[in-house]
Design a protein around this motif. Sequence first.
Motif, PDB file in Angstrom:
ATOM      1  N   ILE A  22      78.102 -36.924  61.342  1.00 17.58           N
ATOM      2  CA  ILE A  22      78.357 -38.269  60.805  1.00 17.58           C
ATOM      3  C   ILE A  22      77.953 -39.324  61.832  1.00 17.58           C
ATOM      4  O   ILE A  22      77.235 -40.285  61.525  1.00 17.58           O
ATOM      5  CB  ILE A  22      79.843 -38.423  60.414  1.00 17.58           C
ATOM      6  N   PHE A  23      78.401 -39.129  63.069  1.00 16.27           N
ATOM      7  CA  PHE A  23      78.001 -40.045  64.132  1.00 16.27           C
ATOM      8  C   PHE A  23      76.494 -39.962  64.378  1.00 16.27           C
ATOM      9  O   PHE A  23      75.839 -40.964  64.648  1.00 16.27           O
ATOM     10  CB  PHE A  23      78.761 -39.734  65.424  1.00 16.27           C
ATOM     11  N   GLY A  24      75.948 -38.740  64.274  1.00 16.51           N
ATOM     12  CA  GLY A  24      74.517 -38.569  64.504  1.00 16.51           C
ATOM     13  C   GLY A  24      73.669 -39.347  63.528  1.00 16.51           C
ATOM     14  O   GLY A  24      72.673 -39.983  63.902  1.00 16.51           O
ATOM     15  N   ASP A  25      74.048 -39.321  62.252  1.00 12.84           N
ATOM     16  CA  ASP A  25      73.280 -40.041  61.229  1.00 12.84           C
ATOM     17  C   ASP A  25      73.256 -41.538  61.504  1.00 12.84           C
ATOM     18  O   ASP A  25      72.244 -42.208  61.268  1.00 12.84           O
ATOM     19  CB  ASP A  25      73.876 -39.780  59.844  1.00 12.84           C
ATOM     20  N   VAL A  26      74.366 -42.066  61.995  1.00 10.67           N
ATOM     21  CA  VAL A  26      74.462 -43.505  62.243  1.00 10.67           C
ATOM     22  C   VAL A  26      73.739 -43.900  63.532  1.00 10.67           C
ATOM     23  O   VAL A  26      72.966 -44.868  63.563  1.00 10.67           O
ATOM     24  CB  VAL A  26      75.947 -43.938  62.307  1.00 10.67           C
ATOM     25  N   LEU A  27      73.956 -43.153  64.601  1.00 13.92           N
ATOM     26  CA  LEU A  27      73.448 -43.547  65.914  1.00 13.92           C
ATOM     27  C   LEU A  27      71.977 -43.211  66.120  1.00 13.92           C
ATOM     28  O   LEU A  27      71.301 -43.830  66.948  1.00 13.92           O
ATOM     29  CB  LEU A  27      74.286 -42.888  67.008  1.00 13.92           C
ATOM     30  N   ALA A  28      71.460 -42.245  65.377  1.00 13.87           N
ATOM     31  CA  ALA A  28      70.056 -41.841  65.554  1.00 13.87           C
ATOM     32  C   ALA A  28      69.098 -42.995  65.315  1.00 13.87           C
ATOM     33  O   ALA A  28      67.977 -43.005  65.842  1.00 13.87           O
ATOM     34  CB  ALA A  28      69.729 -40.678  64.620  1.00 13.87           C
ATOM     35  N   GLU A  29      69.524 -43.967  64.519  1.00 16.78           N
ATOM     36  CA  GLU A  29      68.657 -45.096  64.189  1.00 16.78           C
ATOM     37  C   GLU A  29      68.628 -46.160  65.279  1.00 16.78           C
ATOM     38  O   GLU A  29      67.749 -47.026  65.261  1.00 16.78           O
ATOM     39  CB  GLU A  29      69.115 -45.733  62.867  1.00 16.78           C
ATOM     40  N   VAL A  30      69.557 -46.123  66.228  1.00 16.30           N
ATOM     41  CA  VAL A  30      69.675 -47.236  67.172  1.00 16.30           C
ATOM     42  C   VAL A  30      69.581 -46.806  68.642  1.00 16.30           C
ATOM     43  O   VAL A  30      69.626 -47.673  69.530  1.00 16.30           O
ATOM     44  CB  VAL A  30      70.998 -48.006  66.947  1.00 16.30           C
ATOM     45  N   VAL A  31      69.462 -45.503  68.918  1.00 16.01           N
ATOM     46  CA  VAL A  31      69.332 -45.028  70.294  1.00 16.01           C
ATOM     47  C   VAL A  31      68.078 -44.168  70.415  1.00 16.01           C
ATOM     48  O   VAL A  31      67.399 -43.896  69.429  1.00 16.01           O
ATOM     49  CB  VAL A  31      70.581 -44.223  70.740  1.00 16.01           C
ATOM     50  N   LEU A  32      67.776 -43.733  71.634  1.00 18.07           N
ATOM     51  CA  LEU A  32      66.566 -42.954  71.860  1.00 18.07           C
ATOM     52  C   LEU A  32      66.698 -41.514  71.390  1.00 18.07           C
ATOM     53  O   LEU A  32      65.751 -40.927  70.876  1.00 18.07           O
ATOM     54  CB  LEU A  32      66.209 -42.974  73.356  1.00 18.07           C
ATOM     55  N   ALA A  33      67.878 -40.931  71.578  1.00 15.46           N
ATOM     56  CA  ALA A  33      68.074 -39.527  71.201  1.00 15.46           C
ATOM     57  C   ALA A  33      69.557 -39.255  71.039  1.00 15.46           C
ATOM     58  O   ALA A  33      70.391 -39.870  71.713  1.00 15.46           O
ATOM     59  CB  ALA A  33      67.485 -38.588  72.253  1.00 15.46           C
ATOM     60  N   VAL A  34      69.892 -38.325  70.147  1.00 10.17           N
ATOM     61  CA  VAL A  34      71.274 -37.894  69.965  1.00 10.17           C
ATOM     62  C   VAL A  34      71.335 -36.374  70.013  1.00 10.17           C
ATOM     63  O   VAL A  34      70.369 -35.686  69.670  1.00 10.17           O
ATOM     64  CB  VAL A  34      71.877 -38.383  68.625  1.00 10.17           C
ATOM     65  N   SER A  35      72.467 -35.854  70.446  1.00  4.00           N
ATOM     66  CA  SER A  35      72.692 -34.404  70.446  1.00  4.00           C
ATOM     67  C   SER A  35      74.192 -34.158  70.499  1.00  4.00           C
ATOM     68  O   SER A  35      74.972 -35.044  70.885  1.00  4.00           O
ATOM     69  CB  SER A  35      72.007 -33.731  71.637  1.00  4.00           C
ATOM     70  N   TRP A  36      74.602 -32.955  70.106  1.00  3.01           N
ATOM     71  CA  TRP A  36      76.004 -32.569  70.241  1.00  3.01           C
ATOM     72  C   TRP A  36      76.069 -31.065  70.455  1.00  3.01           C
ATOM     73  O   TRP A  36      75.221 -30.306  69.993  1.00  3.01           O
ATOM     74  CB  TRP A  36      76.835 -33.002  69.035  1.00  3.01           C
ATOM     75  N   TYR A  37      77.073 -30.635  71.193  1.00  2.00           N
ATOM     76  CA  TYR A  37      77.192 -29.221  71.525  1.00  2.00           C
ATOM     77  C   TYR A  37      78.661 -28.814  71.561  1.00  2.00           C
ATOM     78  O   TYR A  37      79.547 -29.620  71.783  1.00  2.00           O
ATOM     79  CB  TYR A  37      76.522 -28.905  72.860  1.00  2.00           C
ATOM     80  N   GLU A  38      78.860 -27.520  71.333  1.00  2.00           N
ATOM     81  CA  GLU A  38      80.213 -26.976  71.250  1.00  2.00           C
ATOM     82  C   GLU A  38      80.754 -26.658  72.635  1.00  2.00           C
ATOM     83  O   GLU A  38      80.058 -26.075  73.472  1.00  2.00           O
ATOM     84  CB  GLU A  38      80.187 -25.710  70.392  1.00  2.00           C
ATOM     85  N   VAL A  39      82.007 -27.040  72.867  1.00  2.51           N
ATOM     86  CA  VAL A  39      82.683 -26.746  74.124  1.00  2.51           C
ATOM     87  C   VAL A  39      83.668 -25.595  73.957  1.00  2.51           C
ATOM     88  O   VAL A  39      83.748 -24.696  74.793  1.00  2.51           O
ATOM     89  CB  VAL A  39      83.425 -27.993  74.654  1.00  2.51           C
ATOM     90  N   ASP A  40      84.428 -25.621  72.861  1.00  2.00           N
ATOM     91  CA  ASP A  40      85.440 -24.595  72.627  1.00  2.00           C
ATOM     92  C   ASP A  40      85.496 -24.297  71.123  1.00  2.00           C
ATOM     93  O   ASP A  40      85.906 -25.144  70.332  1.00  2.00           O
ATOM     94  CB  ASP A  40      86.799 -25.083  73.122  1.00  2.00           C
ATOM     95  N   GLU A  41      85.071 -23.086  70.749  1.00  2.00           N
ATOM     96  CA  GLU A  41      85.037 -22.700  69.338  1.00  2.00           C
ATOM     97  C   GLU A  41      86.445 -22.650  68.738  1.00  2.00           C
ATOM     98  O   GLU A  41      86.659 -23.056  67.585  1.00  2.00           O
ATOM     99  CB  GLU A  41      84.364 -21.332  69.191  1.00  2.00           C
TER     100      GLU A  41
END
Length: 295
Positions: A22-41
């Motif tokens: 959800i955050f990715g869809d919004v922020l991808a349009e206004v920043v250079l790059a977005v990513s997210w990764y899992e810390v604790d399953e």
Amino acid sequence: MYNNVMKLYKLSFPTTSKAAPIFGDVLAEVVLAVSWYEVDEDTDHWIFECTLNNETSHQNLRELITETAQSHHLPVPEIEVCDLPDTDWLEQTWKNFPARQIGKFFIYGSHSKTDIPVDLIGLEINAATAFGSGEHETTTACIEALTKMHAQGWQTRHPLDMGCGSGILAMVIAKLWQLPVLAVDNDPESVRVTQANAQINNCADTITALCNEGFDGNAVKSKGPFDLIVANILAAPLCDMAPDMAQSITPKGRVVLSGLLVRQLNEVRQAYEKVGFTLIDQHIIGDWAALVFEQ
């Protein structure tokens, strides 16, 4: 003199697997790059990160993140912003993307001065705005799977690259089997990059790249069924696509799936066996896997 060094910043905050896109869809349009990764399953703890330059207001981003969280009834995350070290990003990209052999292919960037070995097929792929330059384990595993299938004499006549990214897998198929390939992606930028890469690698006449949302729309429905489908995406959408894959594949057709972690292998396998596929091969590189199923 042109300077490739630019001032960049990293904005990050904790999130969950459902909130991150959800955050990715919004922020991808206004920043250079977005990513997210899992810390604790076990706790569904993820970290969301985005890269921005000094032309982007940090305060505006904070407000946008807050508005997005509130509109989707999500907790407003605690945001951190830090400087990234001054780096010549073009030079760094080149260093991180050396020429390499994968299966029968020699994959290199335009910066590479290395000659293509006479017994390998050259593919020029540059790190760009679409996923798939050959350096990730998922792409490597797919190329190894396709190369093995070709070496074993398996034939395809009507292939599909679902979620084509840079178009690298479509080009691998086109080069191995010397036939046309349909490549689709729901991102117009991926379609543009695929078309550009096809032109660079003399595949423009054999690769048709179209924008299409998964298996919906005429771009795929009107051209199926297919006897080979490759999809290097993610485990969850691959599972969701299993029924559509089954309806879009010919008898004895094969699907090559990747973008999944080894711990997600059984989940994907069960989804495809449920709709009539049989697992016939797997390629594991580190924590990542590519699976080959036959209908």
